[in-house]
Design a protein around this motif. Structure first.
Motif, PDB file in Angstrom:
ATOM      1  N   LEU A  35     -35.993  15.166  12.824  1.00 55.42           N
ATOM      2  CA  LEU A  35     -35.251  14.402  11.823  1.00 55.42           C
ATOM      3  C   LEU A  35     -34.433  13.289  12.468  1.00 55.42           C
ATOM      4  O   LEU A  35     -34.414  12.155  11.976  1.00 55.42           O
ATOM      5  CB  LEU A  35     -34.313  15.328  11.043  1.00 55.42           C
ATOM      6  N   VAL A  36     -33.768  13.600  13.571  1.00 54.19           N
ATOM      7  CA  VAL A  36     -32.887  12.652  14.256  1.00 54.19           C
ATOM      8  C   VAL A  36     -33.375  12.469  15.678  1.00 54.19           C
ATOM      9  O   VAL A  36     -33.533  13.447  16.423  1.00 54.19           O
ATOM     10  CB  VAL A  36     -31.427  13.170  14.254  1.00 54.19           C
ATOM     11  N   CYS A  37     -33.607  11.218  16.075  1.00 52.40           N
ATOM     12  CA  CYS A  37     -34.192  10.911  17.381  1.00 52.40           C
ATOM     13  C   CYS A  37     -33.432  11.563  18.528  1.00 52.40           C
ATOM     14  O   CYS A  37     -34.028  12.160  19.423  1.00 52.40           O
ATOM     15  CB  CYS A  37     -34.235   9.400  17.573  1.00 52.40           C
ATOM     16  N   PHE A  38     -32.105  11.466  18.513  1.00 49.90           N
ATOM     17  CA  PHE A  38     -31.329  11.975  19.637  1.00 49.90           C
ATOM     18  C   PHE A  38     -31.164  13.492  19.610  1.00 49.90           C
ATOM     19  O   PHE A  38     -30.475  14.058  20.453  1.00 49.90           O
ATOM     20  CB  PHE A  38     -29.979  11.263  19.693  1.00 49.90           C
ATOM     21  N   GLY A  39     -31.835  14.150  18.684  1.00 51.64           N
ATOM     22  CA  GLY A  39     -31.818  15.599  18.648  1.00 51.64           C
ATOM     23  C   GLY A  39     -32.828  16.229  19.575  1.00 51.64           C
ATOM     24  O   GLY A  39     -32.688  17.384  19.975  1.00 51.64           O
ATOM     25  N   GLY A  40     -33.887  15.494  19.931  1.00 54.07           N
ATOM     26  CA  GLY A  40     -34.911  16.000  20.826  1.00 54.07           C
ATOM     27  C   GLY A  40     -34.905  15.243  22.133  1.00 54.07           C
ATOM     28  O   GLY A  40     -34.121  14.307  22.341  1.00 54.07           O
ATOM     29  N   LEU A  41     -35.785  15.631  23.035  1.00 54.51           N
ATOM     30  CA  LEU A  41     -35.868  14.985  24.346  1.00 54.51           C
ATOM     31  C   LEU A  41     -37.325  14.792  24.712  1.00 54.51           C
ATOM     32  O   LEU A  41     -38.112  15.746  24.680  1.00 54.51           O
ATOM     33  CB  LEU A  41     -35.166  15.843  25.394  1.00 54.51           C
ATOM     34  N   GLY A  42     -37.683  13.540  25.046  1.00 57.15           N
ATOM     35  CA  GLY A  42     -39.061  13.227  25.360  1.00 57.15           C
ATOM     36  C   GLY A  42     -39.229  12.705  26.772  1.00 57.15           C
ATOM     37  O   GLY A  42     -38.250  12.363  27.452  1.00 57.15           O
ATOM     38  N   PRO A  43     -40.458  12.608  27.244  1.00 56.88           N
ATOM     39  CA  PRO A  43     -40.737  12.143  28.599  1.00 56.88           C
ATOM     40  C   PRO A  43     -40.139  10.746  28.852  1.00 56.88           C
ATOM     41  O   PRO A  43     -40.234   9.860  28.006  1.00 56.88           O
ATOM     42  CB  PRO A  43     -42.266  12.087  28.650  1.00 56.88           C
ATOM     43  N   GLY A  44     -39.529  10.583  30.016  1.00 57.49           N
ATOM     44  CA  GLY A  44     -38.977   9.287  30.408  1.00 57.49           C
ATOM     45  C   GLY A  44     -37.593   9.006  29.876  1.00 57.49           C
ATOM     46  O   GLY A  44     -36.948   8.041  30.316  1.00 57.49           O
ATOM     47  N   GLU A  45     -37.107   9.806  28.934  1.00 54.00           N
ATOM     48  CA  GLU A  45     -35.776   9.566  28.411  1.00 54.00           C
ATOM     49  C   GLU A  45     -34.726   9.958  29.455  1.00 54.00           C
ATOM     50  O   GLU A  45     -34.985  10.747  30.362  1.00 54.00           O
ATOM     51  CB  GLU A  45     -35.578  10.308  27.091  1.00 54.00           C
ATOM     52  N   VAL A  46     -33.549   9.372  29.313  1.00 51.93           N
ATOM     53  CA  VAL A  46     -32.528   9.488  30.351  1.00 51.93           C
ATOM     54  C   VAL A  46     -31.412  10.409  29.862  1.00 51.93           C
ATOM     55  O   VAL A  46     -30.942  10.268  28.720  1.00 51.93           O
ATOM     56  CB  VAL A  46     -31.968   8.108  30.724  1.00 51.93           C
ATOM     57  N   ARG A  80     -27.668  12.671  30.827  1.00 58.03           N
ATOM     58  CA  ARG A  80     -26.472  12.852  31.648  1.00 58.03           C
ATOM     59  C   ARG A  80     -25.987  14.281  31.434  1.00 58.03           C
ATOM     60  O   ARG A  80     -25.590  14.636  30.324  1.00 58.03           O
ATOM     61  CB  ARG A  80     -25.384  11.854  31.246  1.00 58.03           C
ATOM     62  N   GLU A  81     -26.097  15.083  32.483  1.00 60.26           N
ATOM     63  CA  GLU A  81     -25.731  16.496  32.394  1.00 60.26           C
ATOM     64  C   GLU A  81     -26.428  17.167  31.209  1.00 60.26           C
ATOM     65  O   GLU A  81     -25.834  17.936  30.457  1.00 60.26           O
ATOM     66  CB  GLU A  81     -24.212  16.650  32.307  1.00 60.26           C
ATOM     67  N   GLY A  82     -27.713  16.855  31.052  1.00 58.48           N
ATOM     68  CA  GLY A  82     -28.533  17.469  30.027  1.00 58.48           C
ATOM     69  C   GLY A  82     -28.442  16.856  28.652  1.00 58.48           C
ATOM     70  O   GLY A  82     -29.153  17.286  27.738  1.00 58.48           O
ATOM     71  N   ARG A  83     -27.598  15.849  28.477  1.00 58.98           N
ATOM     72  CA  ARG A  83     -27.423  15.220  27.163  1.00 58.98           C
ATOM     73  C   ARG A  83     -28.060  13.831  27.176  1.00 58.98           C
ATOM     74  O   ARG A  83     -27.869  13.050  28.107  1.00 58.98           O
ATOM     75  CB  ARG A  83     -25.934  15.121  26.814  1.00 58.98           C
ATOM     76  N   LYS A  84     -28.813  13.523  26.127  1.00 60.39           N
ATOM     77  CA  LYS A  84     -29.550  12.262  26.085  1.00 60.39           C
ATOM     78  C   LYS A  84     -28.605  11.061  26.045  1.00 60.39           C
ATOM     79  O   LYS A  84     -27.663  11.025  25.257  1.00 60.39           O
ATOM     80  CB  LYS A  84     -30.485  12.218  24.867  1.00 60.39           C
ATOM     81  N   VAL A  85     -28.902  10.079  26.907  1.00 61.29           N
ATOM     82  CA  VAL A  85     -28.152   8.826  26.953  1.00 61.29           C
ATOM     83  C   VAL A  85     -28.994   7.677  26.420  1.00 61.29           C
ATOM     84  O   VAL A  85     -28.497   6.791  25.723  1.00 61.29           O
ATOM     85  CB  VAL A  85     -27.689   8.503  28.389  1.00 61.29           C
ATOM     86  N   VAL A  86     -30.283   7.670  26.778  1.00 62.95           N
ATOM     87  CA  VAL A  86     -31.201   6.608  26.357  1.00 62.95           C
ATOM     88  C   VAL A  86     -32.399   7.234  25.670  1.00 62.95           C
ATOM     89  O   VAL A  86     -33.073   8.102  26.241  1.00 62.95           O
ATOM     90  CB  VAL A  86     -31.681   5.759  27.557  1.00 62.95           C
TER      91      VAL A  86
END
Length: 219
Positions: free
Chosen positions: A132-143, A145-151
């Motif tokens: 539903l929300v992009c920053f809720g998941g994590l995909g290849p190449g994403e950046v 910080r201490e396990g939390r998505k920044v980019v």
């Protein structure tokens, strides 16, 4: 890599195709003329709450790359696309690995502004609200910080090449995007609680980060 600055309508920007005759990779630095809720390619328009977006004065558009919804605010976020033709040495037929070099560029830029991060090299890591929300998941190449998505990075691939779409925030508050979505109140509260710890912003270094990543991509 050629730098192209683009300002104006978010709908027009996301409708831009990958040029069939693209001779070299390009960086599209986008400055939206208003706030927008950008839905992923598979999300229906009914994902957005029409009353909430009207009251907030937010434009609803759909991008051609996958993933969940993101809120784009020209004052509090960076949106940069990178378009790579298949003839470019950065092209990869491996969809997962194709984003690593771009994540590494963002990682170097973040180091420049004093933020230490890592590039996620695993597969897609779903979460209860990641579709539903992009920053809720994590995909290849994403950046992260201490396990939390920044980019956040999503991509669209055609016969001509790949378009990578990137976004970073000055702060992360999931209610910014959740309040614009058509959700039952209970789901909204549950999503806010889950998403709060899944991402993080860069604080007052957003403008410096923009300059740093553009340097990394175009130098």
């Amino acid at each position: 890599m050629r730098h192209v600055a683009i300002s104006g309508s978010m709908a027009d920007f996301h409708a831009r195709p990958i040029p069939e005759d693209l001779a070299e990779a390009e960086v599209w630095e986008f400055h939206a003329d208003q706030r927008g809720l950008v839905l992923g390619s598979a999300q229906p328009e009914s994902t957005a709450d029409p009353v909430a977006v009207a009251v907030a004065g937010v434009q609803v558009v759909r991008r051609r790359s996958g993933g969940g919804a993101v809120l784009v605010d020209p004052a509090t976020s960076i949106w940069i696309d990178v378009v790579v033709p298949r003839t470019d040495p950065r092209w990869s037929d491996d969809v997962r690995a194709s984003t690593y070099w771009l994540g590494e560029a963002w990682q170097r830029a973040l180091t420049t502004v004093g933020i230490e991060t890592a590039v996620h090299r695993g597969g897609l890591e779903p979460s209860p609200w990641g579709r539903l929300v992009c920053f809720g998941g994590l995909g290849p190449g994403e950046v992260v910080r201490e396990g939390r998505k920044v980019v956040g990075i999503s991509q669209r691939r055609t016969r001509a090449g790949a378009r990578f779409q990137c976004i970073a925030y000055d702060r992360w508050d999931p209610t910014d995007v959740l309040d614009l979505l058509d959700l039952p109140d209970g789901d909204r509260l549950a999503a806010a609680a889950d998403l709060a710890g899944r991402a993080v912003g860069v604080g007052d270094r957003l403008a410096d980060l923009r300059a740093a990543v553009l340097h990394e991509l175009t130098a």
